[in-house]
Scaffold this motif. Structure first.
Motif, PDB file in Angstrom:
ATOM      1  N   ALA A 161     -35.278 -30.275  11.805  1.00  0.00           N
ATOM      2  CA  ALA A 161     -35.805 -28.706  12.659  1.00  0.00           C
ATOM      3  C   ALA A 161     -35.966 -28.152  11.600  1.00  0.00           C
ATOM      4  N   GLN A 162     -35.415 -27.946  10.392  1.00  0.00           N
ATOM      5  CA  GLN A 162     -35.780 -27.013   9.338  1.00  0.00           C
ATOM      6  C   GLN A 162     -37.249 -27.049   8.885  1.00  0.00           C
ATOM      7  N   SER A 163     -38.076 -28.211   8.707  1.00  0.00           N
ATOM      8  CA  SER A 163     -39.366 -28.325   8.499  1.00  0.00           C
ATOM      9  C   SER A 163     -40.187 -27.607   9.446  1.00  0.00           C
ATOM     10  N   THR A 164     -39.828 -28.027  10.940  1.00  0.00           N
ATOM     11  CA  THR A 164     -40.370 -27.438  11.844  1.00  0.00           C
ATOM     12  C   THR A 164     -40.402 -25.955  11.919  1.00  0.00           C
ATOM     13  N   ILE A 165     -39.210 -25.288  11.701  1.00  0.00           N
ATOM     14  CA  ILE A 165     -39.040 -24.069  11.575  1.00  0.00           C
ATOM     15  C   ILE A 165     -39.885 -23.201  10.582  1.00  0.00           C
ATOM     16  N   SER A 166     -40.071 -23.931   9.480  1.00  0.00           N
ATOM     17  CA  SER A 166     -40.942 -23.501   8.176  1.00  0.00           C
ATOM     18  C   SER A 166     -42.365 -23.253   8.902  1.00  0.00           C
ATOM     19  N   GLN A 167     -42.815 -24.477   9.435  1.00  0.00           N
ATOM     20  CA  GLN A 167     -44.071 -24.332  10.047  1.00  0.00           C
ATOM     21  C   GLN A 167     -44.248 -23.450  11.136  1.00  0.00           C
ATOM     22  N   ASP A 168     -43.410 -23.249  12.114  1.00  0.00           N
ATOM     23  CA  ASP A 168     -43.462 -22.221  12.883  1.00  0.00           C
ATOM     24  C   ASP A 168     -43.418 -20.851  12.381  1.00  0.00           C
ATOM     25  N   ALA A 169     -42.477 -20.638  11.292  1.00  0.00           N
ATOM     26  CA  ALA A 169     -42.564 -19.292  10.663  1.00  0.00           C
ATOM     27  C   ALA A 169     -43.949 -18.837  10.157  1.00  0.00           C
ATOM     28  N   ASN A 170     -44.258 -19.927   9.303  1.00  0.00           N
ATOM     29  CA  ASN A 170     -45.543 -19.688   8.781  1.00  0.00           C
ATOM     30  C   ASN A 170     -46.777 -19.311   9.805  1.00  0.00           C
ATOM     31  N   PHE A 171     -46.831 -20.031  10.833  1.00  0.00           N
ATOM     32  CA  PHE A 171     -47.818 -19.472  11.904  1.00  0.00           C
ATOM     33  C   PHE A 171     -47.520 -18.071  12.398  1.00  0.00           C
ATOM     34  N   LEU A 172     -46.266 -17.890  12.566  1.00  0.00           N
ATOM     35  CA  LEU A 172     -45.727 -16.561  13.250  1.00  0.00           C
ATOM     36  C   LEU A 172     -45.952 -15.431  12.289  1.00  0.00           C
ATOM     37  N   ASN A 173     -45.589 -15.839  10.577  1.00  0.00           N
ATOM     38  CA  ASN A 173     -45.967 -14.573   9.641  1.00  0.00           C
ATOM     39  C   ASN A 173     -47.369 -14.353   9.722  1.00  0.00           C
ATOM     40  N   GLN A 174     -48.329 -15.176   9.717  1.00  0.00           N
ATOM     41  CA  GLN A 174     -49.711 -15.117   9.758  1.00  0.00           C
ATOM     42  C   GLN A 174     -50.090 -14.143  11.093  1.00  0.00           C
ATOM     43  N   HIS A 175     -49.282 -14.054  12.209  1.00  0.00           N
ATOM     44  CA  HIS A 175     -49.646 -13.372  13.303  1.00  0.00           C
ATOM     45  C   HIS A 175     -48.449 -12.607  13.721  1.00  0.00           C
ATOM     46  N   PRO A 176     -48.230 -11.268  12.902  1.00  0.00           N
ATOM     47  CA  PRO A 176     -47.352 -10.482  12.992  1.00  0.00           C
ATOM     48  C   PRO A 176     -47.168  -9.692  14.400  1.00  0.00           C
ATOM     49  N   GLY A 177     -48.137  -9.727  15.106  1.00  0.00           N
ATOM     50  CA  GLY A 177     -48.217  -8.962  16.530  1.00  0.00           C
ATOM     51  C   GLY A 177     -47.516  -9.848  17.763  1.00  0.00           C
ATOM     52  N   LEU A 178     -47.429 -11.146  17.223  1.00  0.00           N
ATOM     53  CA  LEU A 178     -46.799 -11.967  18.266  1.00  0.00           C
ATOM     54  C   LEU A 178     -45.240 -11.938  18.653  1.00  0.00           C
ATOM     55  N   LYS A 179     -45.069 -11.754  19.896  1.00  0.00           N
ATOM     56  CA  LYS A 179     -43.454 -11.836  20.054  1.00  0.00           C
ATOM     57  C   LYS A 179     -43.001 -13.148  20.783  1.00  0.00           C
ATOM     58  N   VAL A 180     -41.870 -13.446  20.483  1.00  0.00           N
ATOM     59  CA  VAL A 180     -41.326 -14.795  20.978  1.00  0.00           C
ATOM     60  C   VAL A 180     -39.965 -14.860  21.601  1.00  0.00           C
ATOM     61  N   VAL A 181     -40.025 -15.599  22.822  1.00  0.00           N
ATOM     62  CA  VAL A 181     -39.001 -15.721  23.532  1.00  0.00           C
ATOM     63  C   VAL A 181     -38.305 -16.924  23.355  1.00  0.00           C
ATOM     64  N   ILE A 182     -37.097 -17.326  22.687  1.00  0.00           N
ATOM     65  CA  ILE A 182     -36.409 -18.426  22.494  1.00  0.00           C
ATOM     66  C   ILE A 182     -35.551 -19.021  23.608  1.00  0.00           C
ATOM     67  N   GLY A 183     -35.901 -20.158  24.135  1.00  0.00           N
ATOM     68  CA  GLY A 183     -35.032 -20.565  25.401  1.00  0.00           C
ATOM     69  C   GLY A 183     -34.031 -21.625  24.695  1.00  0.00           C
ATOM     70  N   GLY A 184     -32.692 -21.457  24.852  1.00  0.00           N
ATOM     71  CA  GLY A 184     -31.633 -22.563  24.625  1.00  0.00           C
ATOM     72  C   GLY A 184     -31.652 -23.221  25.921  1.00  0.00           C
ATOM     73  N   TYR A 185     -31.628 -24.699  25.323  1.00  0.00           N
ATOM     74  CA  TYR A 185     -31.514 -25.748  26.616  1.00  0.00           C
ATOM     75  C   TYR A 185     -30.243 -26.726  26.228  1.00  0.00           C
ATOM     76  N   CYS A 186     -29.612 -27.410  27.141  1.00  0.00           N
ATOM     77  CA  CYS A 186     -28.742 -28.318  26.910  1.00  0.00           C
ATOM     78  C   CYS A 186     -29.020 -29.394  28.012  1.00  0.00           C
ATOM     79  N   ASP A 187     -28.315 -30.674  27.338  1.00  0.00           N
ATOM     80  CA  ASP A 187     -28.564 -31.860  28.459  1.00  0.00           C
ATOM     81  C   ASP A 187     -27.871 -31.797  29.743  1.00  0.00           C
ATOM     82  N   GLU A 188     -27.998 -32.579  30.834  1.00  0.00           N
ATOM     83  CA  GLU A 188     -27.405 -32.465  31.862  1.00  0.00           C
ATOM     84  C   GLU A 188     -25.954 -32.721  32.056  1.00  0.00           C
TER      85      GLU A 188
END
Lengths: 252, 452
Positions: A161-188
């Protein structure tokens, strides 16, 4: 969602058909054998392997992440075409650049079973850095900002997940106007209230990871869904893994 | 037999061994007693007959309503958990409507062998229903009457059930050690029957189910206030989960200042003055308390990881039990209501959803002792004696059980059971017996028993 289930059903019947074929072949062999010795008890025969594989999502844009989740029983050798030998059950994130059939073959003492998950890849995405923020639609967002997955009863950010986060952050840092909602999910599994608290911890862990990667916390909002909104509804580990995630969406 | 030949030290050994053996037997025999005593279920049940009431009018409504009354009264007394009920087939054939008509010796004789008889009459005149009920002691020929009650109301099925509940509660109060019966209590719960998860309510026996909220979102964790005036619950809105307050008197939402962040699982103190809940306003779910409108917020826990599902010790309101994931899988803990003296209660597995018994002695909770990847154990209801940490398992091999909630008499528990793809609400006696299903329609969960 519907496509996903229909695909799963088809794969199931395919597996069943393969199983039936193997069985009838075995029966044919028996007829040819000399009649006197009674057939060995069924319990001595090695059980036929079973195999299922799912891909989620089943439609992505080029380069988009797809989680393959598979499960087999009674198999000694399991492989996925293009990936190679894999554990008897597991999950893996792939980034297909063109539409791909992920073909799983499970070989065991009792025969062979296979299953296929098809991923359809849409036309290639534009390079992310060229996009203006107004062009970032939900689907562009999701193909550049990927969800991360968690271990059972845990909200620690895994190394994958760390490498995914780096890529995600990379994109989001290039688009500083975007806001993000983070949904936390669990299994059943487990209890409703505890899962909502755990989902909150997962969403917050993802938020902290993005903040550590340079994002302003003001752009990030968390919502826990616990086990209230299940993404995948089968009762097995591959499905539970898909549900144990932090999902990033555009906060409009 | 050879006692004279045996040397003294050996005799002593035999004596000690048998003493230990006897002690073991004794503690074995009394293993369930601490539960039965603590839950007011007692050991000896009174043999009680509930005679069919006598129809005392010719109005067409009389017989159907009498049927409802007889059935409700019998079930109420049977559900109470303190009576050995005389089955209707063993009752004498006479139907006494008044003290003059009852032949006590016939009820006292085998096969009914009743120690007590409840009987009376029901009439309907001009839309008015009249019920006269008596409770007689069959062993006291001189003055057998323990109870004589009269009820009048508009004739309807619902009112008839209500009258039967009131009469049953009078009997239970007299014969059950002075504890109020629970026949007039309610159970709040979550149901998706209308399409979304809303708060619903029903009578304690599953009758009269109807929705309370209609918010069209996801509403869960209903907790009714001790005075039955409000229901606190948590609900998913645009900005996540917050605690909301519904006034049962006004029939609408009323103000509650829910803290920012995911705010979950409200719990009333037994005097109705404070709420405890879980909130992630610092980024990590912690236990807080506030006053009944959400003011005067005070933080109680400060541990990394999920902290959720608090419940007050209703006897003292000075302690809180809750669920914490600080050491991995969720466990039940207790602490003082200011956060001091934290004590872990469960020793492993996956333990959630505590409910504190009305007398302060027990915690009921959901526990999966074999929980873990690849170990699909049972999730069952347990109760634990807090002082000794002794526990017993109340449900066995029947689905996945969660969210136990005590009845105000401490004799019953209501809980949710997921089995064969369905989630429904069940009740049982606090020793695990007399399990019965209360809901049958849709997905029903998270029951909360009213305080009175």
């Amino acid at each position: 969602m519907q496509i996903y289930f229909r695909g799963l059903l088809q794969r199931r019947s395919l597996t069943l058909a393969t199983g039936v074929t193997i069985l009838s072949l075995a029966a044919g062999c028996h007829k040819k054998a000399a009649p006197p010795p009674p057939p060995p008890p069924i319990s001595n025969a090695a059980p036929a392997p079973t195999a299922t594989i799912t891909a989620s999502p089943s439609v992505v844009n080029a380069g988009g992440g797809v989680v393959l989740a598979w499960r087999t029983t009674d198999a000694t050798d399991v492989s996925i075409d293009g990936i190679g030998t894999v554990p008897s059950a597991g999950t893996r994130t792939v980034n297909p650049t063109e539409s791909t059939n992920y073909h799983l073959v499970a070989k065991g003492d009792g025969g062979t079973a296979d299953a296929t998950a098809r991923v359809t890849v849409n036309a290639a995405a534009q390079p992310a850095s060229n996009l203006s923020e107004s062009d970032v639609t939900d689907s562009v967002f999701h193909q550049n900002v990927k969800d991360i997955f968690y271990d059972y009863d845990s909200y620690d950010i895994r190394s994958d997940a760390q490498s995914t986060i780096s890529q995600d952050a990379n994109f989001l840092n290039q688009h500083p106007g975007l806001k993000v909602v983070i949904g936390g999910y669990c299994d059943e599994r487990g209890s409703t209230e505890y899962n909502l608290a755990l989902g909150e911890n997962r969403a917050n862990a993802a938020k902290q990871a993005l903040v550590s990667a340079g994002l302003s916390p003001d752009r990030l909002r968390t919502v826990s869904y616990g086990k209230e909104k299940q993404f995948c509804t089968e009762h097995d580990e591959s499905c539970w893994q898909l549900n144990r995630r932090a999902q990033f969406s555009l906060d409009k | 037999m050879n006692r004279r030949l045996v040397k003294r030290p050996f005799l002593l050994t035999i004596f000690v061994t048998s003493a230990i053996f006897l002690l073991c037997c004794f503690s074995g025999a009394s293993a369930q007693d601490w539960v039965r005593t603590g839950t007011n279920l007692g050991v000896q049940r009174i043999r009680l007959a509930a005679a069919d009431f006598k129809a005392a009018s010719t109005d067409a409504q009389t017989d159907p309503l009498k049927g409802v009354f007889d059935r409700t009264l019998y079930n109420d007394l049977k559900n109470a958990g303190i009576f050995d009920m005389v089955s209707k087939s063993m009752a004498p054939t006479q139907t006494p409507g008044s003290p003059q008509e009852i032949n006590l010796s016939a009820w006292a004789a085998a096969p009914s062998s009743a120690e007590m008889v409840a009987f009376g009459s029901l009439s309907v005149n001009g839309g008015q229903e009249n019920v006269t009920g008596f409770l007689f002691d069959t062993k006291n020929a001189q003055s057998p009457q323990i109870l004589g009650k009269q009820y009048t109301d508009t004739a309807s099925e619902e009112n008839t059930r209500h009258i039967a509940h009131r009469f049953a509660d009078e009997i239970i109060l007299r014969l059950g050690g002075g504890l109020n019966g629970i026949c007039e209590t309610k159970i709040y719960f979550v149901s998706n029957r209308g399409g979304s998860k809303e708060i619903w309510v029903m009578d304690y026996d599953g009758e009269g189910q109807h929705p309370v909220t209609r918010l069209g979102s996801i509403s869960i964790s209903p907790r009714v206030s001790p005075d039955n005036s409000r229901v606190a619950f948590s609900s998913l809105g645009k900005d996540g989960w917050s605690i909301r307050m519904y006034s049962l008197e006004l029939g609408r939402l009323v103000g509650f200042e829910s803290p920012a962040g995911t705010t979950l699982s409200p719990a009333w103190s037994s005097d109705g003055s404070r709420l405890a809940f879980s909130s992630s306003k610092t980024g990590d779910p912690e236990i807080y308390t506030s006053d009944a409108s959400g003011g005067g917020v005070s933080r109680v826990t400060a541990f990394r990881g999920p902290d959720v599902s608090p419940v007050w010790n209703p006897k003292t309101n000075s302690q809180i039990a809750w669920v914490s994931g600080r050491s991995g899988l969720p466990q039940i803990y207790i602490m003082d209501s200011d956060g001091a003296n934290v004590q872990r209660m469960t020793d492993g597995g996956y333990a959630t959803s505590p409910s504190w018994s009305p007398n302060g002695q027990f915690l009921a909770f959901s526990w999966n002792r074999k929980y873990g990847p690849g170990a699909p154990g049972g999730q069952d209801i347990y109760i634990m004696d807090i002082a000794s940490k002794r526990w017993i398992q109340l449900t066995h091999e029947a689905g996945s059980n969660d969210f136990p909630s005590w009845s105000p008499d401490g004799r019953h528990l209501v809980f949710q059971r997921q089995e064969n793809g369905r989630t429904e609400i069940w009740s049982m006696l606090a020793d695990g017996t007399e399990q019965q299903q209360l809901t049958r329609d849709g997905w029903n969960a998270m029951p909360n028993w009213s305080w009175k």
